[in-house]
Design a protein around this motif. Structure first.
Motif: not given
Length: 90
Positions: A75, A77, A80-81
Motif C-alpha cells: 500500500l 501513498e 495505492g494498492k
C-alpha cells in the motif's frame, strides 16, 4: 510503503504460505528454524531480486515443490494498492 499481504508460492521451507491482515506494527516470532529469517529473505528477494548462482547469498529454492517465488501486496501513498510478484525465470 506498507506491506499488507504476503503470499509465498515456494521459498525454502515455506510452501503455499499466505499471511494477511498485517497491521502497522507486525511482530513475527517463533522457535529456532521456524522460518522467520526465511520470511525476511523472501521479502528482500521479491523487492530486490533473487540472488544469482554466482552470488554467495542463500537462494532458498524449495526442494519438494516446483514453484519458486511469490507476491507481496503493498500500500503506497502515490499509487495505492500495488502487487509485486517475482517467480523463477526471466
Amino acid at each position: 510503503m506498507k506491506i499488507i499481504e504476503i503470499h509465498v508460492y515456494g521459498f525454502g521451507k515455506l510452501i503455499d504460505f499466505h499471511l494477511t491482515n498485517l497491521s502497522d506494527f507486525q511482530v513475527i516470532y517463533g522457535k529456532n528454524e521456524a522460518g522467520k529469517s526465511t520470511l525476511m529473505a523472501f521479502i528482500h528477494s521479491v523487492l530486490f531480486g533473487f540472488p544469482t548462482k554466482q552470488q554467495q547469498d542463500l537462494r532458498y529454492e524449495p526442494k519438494t515443490h516446483s514453484a519458486y517465488g511469490g507476491q507481496l501486496v503493498l500500500l503506497t501513498e502515490k499509487y495505492g494498492k500495488v502487487l509485486v510478484e517475482r517467480v523463477k525465470g526471466k
